[in-house]
Design an enzyme around this catalytic site. Structure first.
Site, PDB file in Angstrom:
ATOM      1  N   GLY A  74      37.124  37.955  37.697  1.00  0.00           N
ATOM      2  CA  GLY A  74      38.305  38.320  38.399  1.00  0.00           C
ATOM      3  C   GLY A  74      39.422  39.053  37.515  1.00  0.00           C
ATOM      4  N   THR A  75      39.659  38.676  36.490  1.00  0.00           N
ATOM      5  CA  THR A  75      40.650  39.251  35.561  1.00  0.00           C
ATOM      6  C   THR A  75      40.251  40.438  35.159  1.00  0.00           C
ATOM      7  OG1 THR A  75      41.405  37.061  34.587  1.00  0.00           O
ATOM      8  CG2 THR A  75      41.855  39.061  33.308  1.00  0.00           C
ATOM      9  N   GLN A 179      41.003  33.842  45.361  1.00  0.00           N
ATOM     10  CA  GLN A 179      41.148  32.468  45.929  1.00  0.00           C
ATOM     11  C   GLN A 179      40.544  32.193  47.301  1.00  0.00           C
ATOM     12  OE1 GLN A 179      41.358  29.628  43.897  1.00  0.00           O
ATOM     13  NE2 GLN A 179      42.339  30.410  42.230  1.00  0.00           N
ATOM     14  N   SER A 199      35.483  36.716  42.936  1.00  0.00           N
ATOM     15  CA  SER A 199      34.949  36.066  41.597  1.00  0.00           C
ATOM     16  C   SER A 199      34.003  34.756  42.215  1.00  0.00           C
ATOM     17  CB  SER A 199      36.004  35.785  40.605  1.00  0.00           C
ATOM     18  OG  SER A 199      35.250  35.235  39.572  1.00  0.00           O
ATOM     19  N   THR A 237      25.051  47.045  30.566  1.00  0.00           N
ATOM     20  CA  THR A 237      24.028  46.662  30.821  1.00  0.00           C
ATOM     21  C   THR A 237      24.492  45.355  31.992  1.00  0.00           C
ATOM     22  OG1 THR A 237      22.668  47.260  29.158  1.00  0.00           O
ATOM     23  CG2 THR A 237      21.742  45.567  30.707  1.00  0.00           C
ATOM     24  N   CYS A 327      44.616  30.400  33.764  1.00  0.00           N
ATOM     25  CA  CYS A 327      44.919  31.476  32.928  1.00  0.00           C
ATOM     26  C   CYS A 327      46.286  31.403  32.196  1.00  0.00           C
ATOM     27  CB  CYS A 327      44.795  32.686  33.463  1.00  0.00           C
ATOM     28  SG  CYS A 327      43.164  33.239  34.283  1.00  0.00           S
TER      29      CYS A 327
END
Length: 382
Positions: A74-75, A179, A199, A237, A327
């Site tokens: 997600g970041t 979320q 995510s 990749t 985070c």
């Protein structure tokens, strides 16, 4: 240990672990290779991509197709959106005051390079106040980014209204839905956003993979270079195996969501009621309770108790929770989300986050309530 920190990450579902194991055993090779083994991997990767898109309401037709760009999580997807969407138009970037650090700190980087950043405020319940947005969009604007639901309070944001304003002004809207997916219904096309972040490790999928979903009309400028994968928008990749784990996780999450959502909300309400009864309603505050919340998230304040001391005490008592975003877990600074809500200092400094999953049981909740009450009372006596 009773785990109630699912907004940080969730445990891998058994079915997802099995899907990953089978994928690794299948021996998929580089999906960009032109030989038969490479093309086999490419077909399986594209199948996973299409399944994920379909499950979140993406549109795939002969004439136009939404795109799903796999990222490392997600970041990265949020950074890719903030730095890459609408770049050629220039202008300001607008975010909300309660964004995840992967948006807020990316915006800080843009600000340091000369981009004007404007911040939509929130009310005391943590709901974004968008009344100024239309006026702000009268100035050149490159992007608006507002999360679908807050990772600390669980408060769901008025994305539909914001999307309508952005559409009228022809400004792309990015939505961080990390979320929300698997907890509430999310339909990308119906949302009206240009881009959306998801995510799978938030819904019992693998870590190390995420995605940025793009409307078929939106242009994305890459942040990385050195390959033509994913239309050169995110070279490198791709992991077929992680994509398969992602696919299985979102299938399970959406299948379970109607029943699981009801169950998680019942358990969250049971937890909040039990703590109010055991400690006294005057000794606990439920942050964001006046807003519409995700069913599994509870942000609780115990005024007069230090949040970090409480989290440490609970860890020793066998309860895993947090003070906010994982985070930012290395930071001792108070929550930017709670500060933006204008809450009293005693509330901000005494708040912790508890987040459930579809695997949380009633017995877990009753035990957690008792252990929290014991820890809070012990800390108060000190």
């Amino acid at each position: 240990m009773i785990y109630v920190d699912n907004n940080a990450t969730t445990r891998l579902a058994d079915e997802v672990a099995q899907a990953l194991s089978e994928a690794y055993e299948a021996g998929y090779l580089n999906p960009s290779s032109q030989h038969q083994a490479g093309q086999k991997a490419r077909r399986r990767l594209d199948d996973a991509r299409e399944t994920i898109l379909n499950l979140i309401g993406g549109e795939i037709t002969r004439f136009a197709s939404d795109r799903l760009i796999f990222t490392s999580g997600g970041t990265e997807a949020n950074n890719l959106a903030l730095f890459g969407l609408g770049k050629e138009t220039g202008g300001q970037v607008i975010i909300s005051a309660i964004e995840h650090p992967s948006i807020a700190e990316a915006a800080d980087q843009l600000r340091s390079k000369g981009t004007t950043i404007r911040t939509l405020p929130v009310n005391s319940e943590g709901v974004v106040q968008y009344q100024s947005l239309e006026e702000w969009l009268g100035e050149p604007t490159r992007l608006v980014s507002v999360m679908m639901a807050n990772n600390e309070t669980g408060v769901i944001q008025p994305i539909s209204e914001i999307a309508q304003i952005c559409s009228r002004k022809e400004v792309p809207l990015h939505v961080d839905a990390v979320q929300a997916i698997g907890k509430i219904p999310v339909n990308f096309r119906a949302l009206g956003a240009a881009a959306m972040t998801i995510s799978p490790h938030k819904f019992h999928g693998p870590r190390g993979i995420g995605a940025l979903v793009l409307d078929d009309q939106v242009k994305l400028n890459p942040s990385m270079f050195g390959g033509s994968q994913q239309l050169a928008m995110r070279p490198g990749t791709e992991s077929v195996e992680l994509a398969i784990g992602f696919e299985r996780a979102i299938q399970l999450a959406i299948q379970a969501m109607p029943e699981a959502g009801i169950q998680m909300q019942k358990l969250r309400d049971r937890l909040e009621t039990a703590l109010s009864e055991q400690l006294g309603p005057e000794r606990i505050t439920i942050n964001g309770a006046g807003g519409v919340r995700l069913p599994h998230t509870s942000n609780l304040a115990f005024p007069g108790i230090d949040r970090q001391a409480l989290v440490m005490a609970l860890d020793m008592a066998g309860v895993a929770c947090s003070t906010g975003s994982a985070c930012a877990s290395g930071s001792s600074e108070p929550s930017p989300t709670l500060l933006a809500m204008g809450l009293d200092e005693a509330v901000v400094s005494g708040s912790i986050r508890l987040s459930l999953s579809r695997f949380t049981s009633e017995a877990d909740i009753d035990e957690v309530a008792g252990r929290i009450s014991n820890c809070v009372n012990r800390l108060r006596r000190r």
